[in-house]
Design a protein around this motif. Sequence first.
Motif, PDB file in Angstrom:
ATOM      1  N   MET A 383      -7.415   0.931 -12.195  1.00 20.91           N
ATOM      2  CA  MET A 383      -6.264   1.370 -12.972  1.00 20.91           C
ATOM      3  C   MET A 383      -5.109   0.376 -12.931  1.00 20.91           C
ATOM      4  O   MET A 383      -4.139   0.501 -13.674  1.00 20.91           O
ATOM      5  CB  MET A 383      -5.810   2.747 -12.477  1.00 20.91           C
ATOM      6  N   LEU A 384      -5.161  -0.583 -12.005  1.00 25.02           N
ATOM      7  CA  LEU A 384      -4.191  -1.664 -11.939  1.00 25.02           C
ATOM      8  C   LEU A 384      -4.873  -2.867 -11.307  1.00 25.02           C
ATOM      9  O   LEU A 384      -5.978  -2.756 -10.771  1.00 25.02           O
ATOM     10  CB  LEU A 384      -2.943  -1.263 -11.167  1.00 25.02           C
ATOM     11  N   SER A 385      -4.248  -4.010 -11.362  1.00 22.68           N
ATOM     12  CA  SER A 385      -4.869  -5.229 -10.853  1.00 22.68           C
ATOM     13  C   SER A 385      -4.914  -5.205  -9.331  1.00 22.68           C
ATOM     14  O   SER A 385      -4.105  -4.517  -8.685  1.00 22.68           O
ATOM     15  CB  SER A 385      -4.095  -6.449 -11.333  1.00 22.68           C
ATOM     16  N   PRO A 386      -5.849  -5.956  -8.721  1.00 16.66           N
ATOM     17  CA  PRO A 386      -5.892  -6.033  -7.254  1.00 16.66           C
ATOM     18  C   PRO A 386      -4.571  -6.518  -6.669  1.00 16.66           C
ATOM     19  O   PRO A 386      -4.129  -6.030  -5.626  1.00 16.66           O
ATOM     20  CB  PRO A 386      -7.024  -7.038  -6.997  1.00 16.66           C
ATOM     21  N   GLU A 387      -3.950  -7.509  -7.346  1.00 19.66           N
ATOM     22  CA  GLU A 387      -2.692  -8.056  -6.854  1.00 19.66           C
ATOM     23  C   GLU A 387      -1.583  -7.010  -6.882  1.00 19.66           C
ATOM     24  O   GLU A 387      -0.786  -6.898  -5.939  1.00 19.66           O
ATOM     25  CB  GLU A 387      -2.286  -9.268  -7.699  1.00 19.66           C
ATOM     26  N   LYS A 388      -1.531  -6.219  -7.946  1.00 19.92           N
ATOM     27  CA  LYS A 388      -0.526  -5.166  -8.044  1.00 19.92           C
ATOM     28  C   LYS A 388      -0.758  -4.094  -6.985  1.00 19.92           C
ATOM     29  O   LYS A 388       0.207  -3.575  -6.387  1.00 19.92           O
ATOM     30  CB  LYS A 388      -0.582  -4.544  -9.441  1.00 19.92           C
ATOM     31  N   LEU A 389      -2.032  -3.777  -6.726  1.00 17.71           N
ATOM     32  CA  LEU A 389      -2.344  -2.773  -5.714  1.00 17.71           C
ATOM     33  C   LEU A 389      -1.914  -3.255  -4.326  1.00 17.71           C
ATOM     34  O   LEU A 389      -1.375  -2.471  -3.535  1.00 17.71           O
ATOM     35  CB  LEU A 389      -3.837  -2.452  -5.724  1.00 17.71           C
ATOM     36  N   ILE A 390      -2.136  -4.526  -4.036  1.00 15.54           N
ATOM     37  CA  ILE A 390      -1.704  -5.086  -2.752  1.00 15.54           C
ATOM     38  C   ILE A 390      -0.189  -4.953  -2.598  1.00 15.54           C
ATOM     39  O   ILE A 390       0.330  -4.578  -1.535  1.00 15.54           O
ATOM     40  CB  ILE A 390      -2.125  -6.567  -2.629  1.00 15.54           C
ATOM     41  N   VAL A 391       0.539  -5.255  -3.679  1.00 17.21           N
ATOM     42  CA  VAL A 391       2.001  -5.137  -3.644  1.00 17.21           C
ATOM     43  C   VAL A 391       2.409  -3.705  -3.307  1.00 17.21           C
ATOM     44  O   VAL A 391       3.300  -3.459  -2.479  1.00 17.21           O
ATOM     45  CB  VAL A 391       2.627  -5.583  -4.976  1.00 17.21           C
ATOM     46  N   GLU A 392       1.763  -2.740  -3.941  1.00 13.65           N
ATOM     47  CA  GLU A 392       2.073  -1.325  -3.694  1.00 13.65           C
ATOM     48  C   GLU A 392       1.715  -0.928  -2.267  1.00 13.65           C
ATOM     49  O   GLU A 392       2.434  -0.147  -1.627  1.00 13.65           O
ATOM     50  CB  GLU A 392       1.329  -0.448  -4.699  1.00 13.65           C
ATOM     51  N   MET A 393       0.609  -1.456  -1.760  1.00 19.78           N
ATOM     52  CA  MET A 393       0.204  -1.141  -0.388  1.00 19.78           C
ATOM     53  C   MET A 393       1.227  -1.679   0.610  1.00 19.78           C
ATOM     54  O   MET A 393       1.574  -1.001   1.590  1.00 19.78           O
ATOM     55  CB  MET A 393      -1.187  -1.727  -0.112  1.00 19.78           C
ATOM     56  N   VAL A 394       1.728  -2.879   0.386  1.00 16.71           N
ATOM     57  CA  VAL A 394       2.749  -3.448   1.274  1.00 16.71           C
ATOM     58  C   VAL A 394       4.019  -2.614   1.220  1.00 16.71           C
ATOM     59  O   VAL A 394       4.655  -2.345   2.252  1.00 16.71           O
ATOM     60  CB  VAL A 394       3.029  -4.912   0.894  1.00 16.71           C
ATOM     61  N   ARG A 395       4.382  -2.179   0.019  1.00 18.47           N
ATOM     62  CA  ARG A 395       5.587  -1.355  -0.123  1.00 18.47           C
ATOM     63  C   ARG A 395       5.466  -0.058   0.670  1.00 18.47           C
ATOM     64  O   ARG A 395       6.381   0.330   1.400  1.00 18.47           O
ATOM     65  CB  ARG A 395       5.821  -1.051  -1.602  1.00 18.47           C
ATOM     66  N   VAL A 396       4.316   0.611   0.536  1.00 18.47           N
ATOM     67  CA  VAL A 396       4.108   1.869   1.262  1.00 18.47           C
ATOM     68  C   VAL A 396       4.131   1.632   2.767  1.00 18.47           C
ATOM     69  O   VAL A 396       4.710   2.391   3.540  1.00 18.47           O
ATOM     70  CB  VAL A 396       2.778   2.515   0.829  1.00 18.47           C
ATOM     71  N   ALA A 397       3.503   0.516   3.204  1.00 20.84           N
ATOM     72  CA  ALA A 397       3.468   0.208   4.631  1.00 20.84           C
ATOM     73  C   ALA A 397       4.866  -0.045   5.169  1.00 20.84           C
ATOM     74  O   ALA A 397       5.250   0.444   6.257  1.00 20.84           O
ATOM     75  CB  ALA A 397       2.571  -1.019   4.873  1.00 20.84           C
ATOM     76  N   ASP A 398       5.681  -0.789   4.422  1.00 21.15           N
ATOM     77  CA  ASP A 398       7.048  -1.053   4.855  1.00 21.15           C
ATOM     78  C   ASP A 398       7.851   0.232   4.959  1.00 21.15           C
ATOM     79  O   ASP A 398       8.635   0.430   5.902  1.00 21.15           O
ATOM     80  CB  ASP A 398       7.722  -2.013   3.878  1.00 21.15           C
ATOM     81  N   ASP A 399       7.670   1.135   3.975  1.00 20.50           N
ATOM     82  CA  ASP A 399       8.374   2.418   3.997  1.00 20.50           C
ATOM     83  C   ASP A 399       8.016   3.216   5.241  1.00 20.50           C
ATOM     84  O   ASP A 399       8.869   3.817   5.908  1.00 20.50           O
ATOM     85  CB  ASP A 399       8.075   3.226   2.744  1.00 20.50           C
ATOM     86  N   LEU A 400       6.698   3.235   5.568  1.00 24.65           N
ATOM     87  CA  LEU A 400       6.244   4.013   6.724  1.00 24.65           C
ATOM     88  C   LEU A 400       6.715   3.393   8.037  1.00 24.65           C
ATOM     89  O   LEU A 400       7.069   4.104   8.985  1.00 24.65           O
ATOM     90  CB  LEU A 400       4.704   4.117   6.709  1.00 24.65           C
ATOM     91  N   LEU A 401       6.729   2.069   8.113  1.00 26.88           N
ATOM     92  CA  LEU A 401       7.083   1.406   9.374  1.00 26.88           C
ATOM     93  C   LEU A 401       8.581   1.362   9.624  1.00 26.88           C
ATOM     94  O   LEU A 401       9.024   1.313  10.772  1.00 26.88           O
ATOM     95  CB  LEU A 401       6.503  -0.017   9.378  1.00 26.88           C
ATOM     96  N   THR A 402       9.360   1.389   8.532  1.00 22.64           N
ATOM     97  CA  THR A 402      10.817   1.341   8.707  1.00 22.64           C
ATOM     98  C   THR A 402      11.413   2.744   8.736  1.00 22.64           C
ATOM     99  O   THR A 402      12.603   2.914   9.043  1.00 22.64           O
ATOM    100  CB  THR A 402      11.455   0.537   7.578  1.00 22.64           C
ATOM    101  N   GLY A 403      10.546   3.725   8.394  1.00 25.67           N
ATOM    102  CA  GLY A 403      11.012   5.126   8.477  1.00 25.67           C
ATOM    103  C   GLY A 403      11.966   5.453   7.375  1.00 25.67           C
ATOM    104  O   GLY A 403      12.756   6.396   7.525  1.00 25.67           O
TER     105      GLY A 403
END
Length: 403
Positions: A383-403
């Motif tokens: 549904m989206l490019s691999p590169e775009k998915l990686i960007v979204e995954m990093v964003r979610v990870a940063d949100d979870l790690l920074t609280g």
Amino acid sequence: MITEKLYYQDSTIRSFSAQILHSEQDDHGRFYVVLDKTVFYPTGGGQPHDTGTLNDVRVYNVEEKNGEIRHYTDTFLEAEHCTGEIDWERRFDHMQQHAGQHILSAAFENMYGYRTVSFHLGTETCTIDLEVSGIHEEEVSRVEEKANDVILENRPIQIRWVTEEELHKFPLRKEVSVSENIRLVIIPDFDHNGCGGTHPNKTGQVGSIKLLHWERQKKNIRVHFVCGSRVLKQLQDKHRVIQGLITFLNAPQQDLEASASHILEQQKNLEKTNEQLQAELLVYEAQNLIEQAVVKDTYKLVKKTCRDRPVKKLQQLAVNVTQSTNKTLTLFVNESETKLQVVCARSNDVDINMKEFITQILPMINGKGGGSKTIAQGGGDKMLSPEKLIVEMVRVADDLLTG
């Protein structure tokens, strides 16, 4: 009017003339005719139907229904009389296989008490199911030898019509399934059996019997065999395969088994070596990825997009990375022609639950997956490019790690 069954009068009749009693079309739209007499054998008693022609129109099926023998034809047969001819090669083959089955079943029962409980006459091979849980190769060899002896002796194959009251006079191999018009097929001093099929006049016409192999079938043993011209066909087929293997393996026939075994052993060793080398490559790849990691505020990020890589290899790569370094989060996206697959993992000292993490990622690709606190994986639509998915995954990870 009951159709006169000429195949019971003489199983070698190939052509005949008859009166057409009626031509019909059944519930499935198939054309059929019923005759006052016929040489065409209908499906029954383990023997397939005959094929042939009526007035040069193809007969592709013959069934006995509601007391009448129906000849199914390609087109509607509009006439009062017809001439018919059966496919003799097909009929004689059925006669050979059916008579061979009688001989084989009698041999198993007479020699070892192994009773036949079912028979199937296939297009290439035949089978009987023996009421026994196991069988030895020596027994099979002796039965095959005895069956072929009976064929070479060219014993008569006799037909007797008897009443139910007369059955006690005959040493039947099994109970008959009808109480009227009882037809016995008899090989004197060897086999007596109720049967409605067609058979040669003498055992010699069976030609020969070859047992191919046997296997466990539920509680029974299923024996595969061929008779007559099918034995020659089996020999020709196997000879062609053997000649091909002789050329391919560059070995004489007597050494084919050893040569094939040697090649298979080599293949196993090569596969084992290949697996070891691939495992080593994954270790080197993990070290390379660690060196290229992006250093964040609270963790190091290893990310990678790839195409058509096995998920198991990516899982192992992720494990290699996270077990070789601290404070590391690994995110992989694998692309195939129509799907995206995700593998994510963390070092033990990174405070993020990967199972919970992936549940936030998978909806982005309409995907499914799961895992544990330290590693998770899943897959979904592109549904989206691999590169775009990686960007979204990093964003979610940063949100979870920074609280």
